[in-house]
Design a protein around this motif. Structure first.
Motif, PDB file in Angstrom:
ATOM      1  N   SER A   3      30.117 -73.077-103.226  1.00 44.50           N
ATOM      2  CA  SER A   3      31.048 -73.568-102.217  1.00 44.50           C
ATOM      3  C   SER A   3      31.497 -72.452-101.266  1.00 44.50           C
ATOM      4  CB  SER A   3      32.274 -74.205-102.884  1.00 44.50           C
ATOM      5  OG  SER A   3      32.963 -73.243-103.654  1.00 44.50           O
ATOM      6  N   ARG A   4      31.549 -71.208-101.774  1.00 46.52           N
ATOM      7  CA  ARG A   4      31.959 -70.086-100.933  1.00 46.52           C
ATOM      8  C   ARG A   4      30.796 -69.155-100.611  1.00 46.52           C
ATOM      9  NH1 ARG A   4      36.693 -67.644-104.315  1.00 46.52           N
ATOM     10  NH2 ARG A   4      35.286 -68.287-105.950  1.00 46.52           N
ATOM     11  N   ASN A   5      29.617 -69.432-101.186  1.00 44.88           N
ATOM     12  CA  ASN A   5      28.446 -68.584-101.015  1.00 44.88           C
ATOM     13  C   ASN A   5      28.757 -67.139-101.409  1.00 44.88           C
ATOM     14  OD1 ASN A   5      25.772 -68.289-100.535  1.00 44.88           O
ATOM     15  ND2 ASN A   5      25.982 -67.969 -98.340  1.00 44.88           N
ATOM     16  N   THR A   6      29.411 -66.992-102.555  1.00 39.61           N
ATOM     17  CA  THR A   6      29.837 -65.698-103.049  1.00 39.61           C
ATOM     18  C   THR A   6      29.014 -65.312-104.269  1.00 39.61           C
ATOM     19  OG1 THR A   6      32.072 -66.237-102.349  1.00 39.61           O
ATOM     20  CG2 THR A   6      31.839 -64.383-103.848  1.00 39.61           C
ATOM     21  N   VAL A   7      28.587 -64.066-104.323  1.00 38.62           N
ATOM     22  CA  VAL A   7      27.840 -63.545-105.468  1.00 38.62           C
ATOM     23  C   VAL A   7      28.840 -63.045-106.502  1.00 38.62           C
ATOM     24  CG1 VAL A   7      26.211 -61.779-106.223  1.00 38.62           C
ATOM     25  CG2 VAL A   7      25.896 -62.902-104.021  1.00 38.62           C
TER      26      VAL A   7
END
Length: 102
Positions: A45-49
Motif C-alpha cells: 500500500s505504501r510501496n515501502t521495503v
C-alpha cells in the motif's frame, strides 16, 4: 571506452554466503506480500521495503528448513497441536531453523 565482459554465473553456495547479512528467511518466497526468494518484503500500500521479513515468511522458512522437536514433524510438514494444524510453527522449530542456518 572500456568494454565489460559478461559476468560469470555465481554458484548458489557462494551467493548464499555473500547474503549472510540478510535474514535467512529471505531464502523463501513470502506468503504475505508475495516477495520472491532473496528479495526483501514490502508493504504494497505504501510501496515501502521492510528491513525485516514478515512473520509469515519467517514461519514458512522455519517450516521448510527444520524438523519440529515439539510435534515431531519433518521439514515442509506443518506443525500441529493434537492433530490440528497450526497457523504458525512452534517456537522450538524457530530455534532449530536458526541453529541450522548458523
Amino acid at each position: 571506452m572500456t568494454t565489460r565482459r559478461p559476468a560469470a554465473p555465481m554458484p548458489e553456495s557462494i551467493r548464499h554466503g555473500l547474503r549472510a547479512k540478510q535474514h535467512p528467511a529471505r531464502a523463501v518466497e513470502c506468503p504475505h506480500c508475495g516477495a520472491a526468494a532473496h528479495r526483501p518484503c514490502v508493504v504494497r500500500s505504501r510501496n515501502t521495503v521492510l528491513a525485516q521479513p514478515h512473520p509469515q515468511r519467517v514461519s514458512a522458512w522455519a517450516q521448510t528448513t527444520a524438523c519440529c522437536p515439539e510435534c515431531q514433524v519433518t521439514p515442509t510438514a506443518p506443525c500441529h497441536d493434537d492433530g490440528r494444524a497450526r497457523a504458525t510453527v512452534h517456537n522450538r522449530r524457530y530455534q532449530e531453523a536458526e541453529e541450522t542456518a548458523a
